[in-house]
Design a protein around this motif. Structure first.
Motif, PDB file in Angstrom:
ATOM      1  N   GLU A 117       0.837  -1.211   0.000  1.00 13.49           N
ATOM      2  CA  GLU A 117       0.000   0.000   0.000  1.00 13.49           C
ATOM      3  C   GLU A 117       0.871   1.260   0.000  1.00 13.49           C
ATOM      4  O   GLU A 117       0.599   2.231  -0.720  1.00 13.49           O
ATOM      5  CB  GLU A 117      -0.919  -0.009   1.212  1.00 13.49           C
ATOM      6  N   GLU A 118       1.922   1.239   0.808  1.00 14.66           N
ATOM      7  CA  GLU A 118       2.828   2.406   0.900  1.00 14.66           C
ATOM      8  C   GLU A 118       3.472   2.707  -0.440  1.00 14.66           C
ATOM      9  O   GLU A 118       3.494   3.866  -0.895  1.00 14.66           O
ATOM     10  CB  GLU A 118       3.888   2.129   1.963  1.00 14.66           C
ATOM     11  N   ASP A 178       1.077   3.859  -3.214  1.00 18.90           N
ATOM     12  CA  ASP A 178       0.774   5.281  -3.018  1.00 18.90           C
ATOM     13  C   ASP A 178       1.938   6.128  -3.539  1.00 18.90           C
ATOM     14  O   ASP A 178       1.739   7.120  -4.253  1.00 18.90           O
ATOM     15  CB  ASP A 178       0.525   5.549  -1.534  1.00 18.90           C
ATOM     16  N   LYS A 179       3.156   5.717  -3.230  1.00 23.00           N
ATOM     17  CA  LYS A 179       4.341   6.475  -3.641  1.00 23.00           C
ATOM     18  C   LYS A 179       4.459   6.558  -5.155  1.00 23.00           C
ATOM     19  O   LYS A 179       4.821   7.619  -5.701  1.00 23.00           O
ATOM     20  CB  LYS A 179       5.598   5.819  -3.057  1.00 23.00           C
ATOM     21  N   LYS A 214      -2.431   3.578  -6.526  1.00 26.39           N
ATOM     22  CA  LYS A 214      -3.116   3.157  -5.299  1.00 26.39           C
ATOM     23  C   LYS A 214      -4.233   2.155  -5.559  1.00 26.39           C
ATOM     24  O   LYS A 214      -4.638   1.431  -4.652  1.00 26.39           O
ATOM     25  CB  LYS A 214      -3.677   4.386  -4.570  1.00 26.39           C
ATOM     26  N   ASP A 217       1.980   6.166  -7.342  1.00 26.95           N
ATOM     27  CA  ASP A 217       0.728   6.632  -7.943  1.00 26.95           C
ATOM     28  C   ASP A 217      -0.073   5.522  -8.622  1.00 26.95           C
ATOM     29  O   ASP A 217      -0.622   5.698  -9.702  1.00 26.95           O
ATOM     30  CB  ASP A 217       1.015   7.754  -8.946  1.00 26.95           C
TER      31      ASP A 217
END
Length: 317
Positions: free
Chosen positions: A56-57, A60-61, A65, A63
Motif C-alpha cells: 500500500e505504501e 501510493d508512492k 493506489k 501513484d
C-alpha cells in the motif's frame, strides 16, 4: 450431500410454484462492466498478506493506489511471499542496489519497492491488465511488441517467448502462462447476469420434485447437490468442478448479505464426511435457495437447521 428427511422441511408444491414464478419475474439486474473492473484478491497466503501495508505504501508512492490487490496477486505467483526477493524483481532495471541476477535482491522491502515500480511502468504503458501482467514477466519490450499486434493473446505470448529464447540462446524465456497463473488469485466479483440466471433456473426447474440421488449428475439419474449446481451452470456455459467442496474451493467467498441470484450457497456438517463443505445450493434471493434436497426444489434457509450449517455464499471468479 445426504439429507435426513426428518430434519429437512418438506416443500409444499403450491408454495414452491408460486415462489418460482415470483423470483423468476423479479430478477435483479447485474452490471458486468469488464472494462472497468475492481479486482479483489483471493486465495492469498498469510506470507503475502503480511506485506500488504508495504505494498500500500509503495503503490501510493508510485501513484497506483488502485493496484494493491494486483501486486499481491503477482507476489503470490512469484514467491508466495517467501524468500528475500518476494517480487522476484532482482533482474529489473529498477534494481540499482543489488546484483541484477536471479535472487540478487536480499531485502524484501526493497524487492517490493522495485516490484511496484516495475508494475507501475508496465501498467501505465499497457493500459490493459493482461497485457501488463505478461509484461511484468517478459519485460516492457513485450508490451510495445504486443501492442503493435493488437494486444495480449496467449498465442503471441508464446511467439514472443520463442523469439526471445532464440535470440538469447536459451531453452525457454519467461512464463507463457503468466497471465493465467496470476489471474487465479484475482476475482472481478462478477455474478451471473439476469438472462443467465433465468436460463439457469428454467433448466433446473424441469427437475423440481425429482428425488435426491447421491452421485447423480444428469436428468436420467437425478441429482445430488453439486451435480445439480454443476448442471445448472453448465446450461449457461460455465464449467464447475464436480463436488461441493471443489466448487467451494473454486469460488470467491462472500457473506450472504452480498449474495445475488445465481450465486451458490455452501453448508457444512450436513452429513459425515472428511470434506469441510457437504452441501451446495443455488441462491435465488430473499433467503431462498433451489437445491437437491429430497425432493429437488426450493428451500428457505432462514431456519435453525440451515443457519446452523451455513458457511458462506460463493461467486464465480
Amino acid at each position: 450431500m445426504k439429507i435426513k428427511i426428518g430434519i429437512v422441511l418438506i416443500p409444499i408444491i403450491f408454495f414452491s410454484l408460486v415462489i418460482g414464478v415470483v423470483l423468476l419475474a423479479s430478477v435483479v439486474s447485474v452490471k458486468n462492466d469488464n472494462d472497468n473492473v475492481n479486482y479483489e484478491y483471493v486465495s492469498i497466503s498469510a506470507d503475502v498478506l503480511k506485506y500488504k501495508p508495504l505494498v500500500e505504501e509503495y503503490c501510493d508512492k508510485y501513484d497506483i493506489k488502485d493496484q494493491i490487490n494486483i501486486i499481491l496477486a503477482i507476489m503470490m505467483q512469484e514467491s508466495g511471499g517467501q524468500g528475500l526477493d518476494p517480487m522476484q524483481a532482482s533482474e529489473s532495471g529498477y534494481n540499482t542496489r543489488y546484483p541484477r541476477i536471479p535472487n540478487g535482491i536480499t531485502d524484501p522491502i526493497y524487492s517490493i519497492e522495485v516490484g511496484v515500480q516495475v508494475w507501475a511502468s508496465v501498467w501505465k504503458e499497457a493500459g490493459d491488465l493482461k497485457l501488463a501482467l505478461q509484461g511484468y514477466n517478459f519485460g516492457n519490450g513485450y508490451v510495445s511488441w504486443a501492442k503493435s499486434r493488437g494486444g495480449y493473446t496467449p498465442e503471441n505470448a508464446k511467439e514472443f517467448s520463442d523469439m526471445m529464447a532464440i535470440q538469447n540462446g536459451w531453452s525457454a524465456y519467461g512464463d507463457i502462462l503468466y497471465v493465467e497463473h496470476v489471474m487465479r488469485y484475482l476475482s472481478s466479483g462478477a455474478s451471473v447476469g439476469d438472462e443467465e440466471f433465468k436460463k439457469m433456473m428454467e433448466e433446473v426447474l424441469k427437475y423440481q420434485g425429482y428425488p435426491y440421488r447421491f452421485g447423480g449428475e444428469t436428468p436420467e439419474t437425478s441429482f445430488d447437490c453439486s451435480g445439480l449446481t454443476k448442471w445448472a451452470y453448465n446450461s449457461i456455459g460455465i464449467s464447475l468442478p464436480r463436488t461441493a467442496q471443489m466448487q467451494y474451493d473454486s469460488m470467491t467467498h462472500i457473506p450472504l448479505s452480498e449474495a445475488k441470484q445465481g450465486d451458490l450457497l455452501f453448508f457444512k456438517n450436513t452429513y459425515s464426511t472428511s470434506d469441510y463443505i457437504t452441501h451446495v445450493g443455488i441462491y435465488v434471493g430473499d433467503n431462498i435457495m433451489y437445491h437437491a434436497g429430497d425432493p429437488i426444489g426450493y428451500e428457505n434457509i432462514n431456519t435453525d437447521y440451515w443457519q446452523k450449517h451455513f458457511v458462506c455464499a460463493g461467486r464465480i471468479k
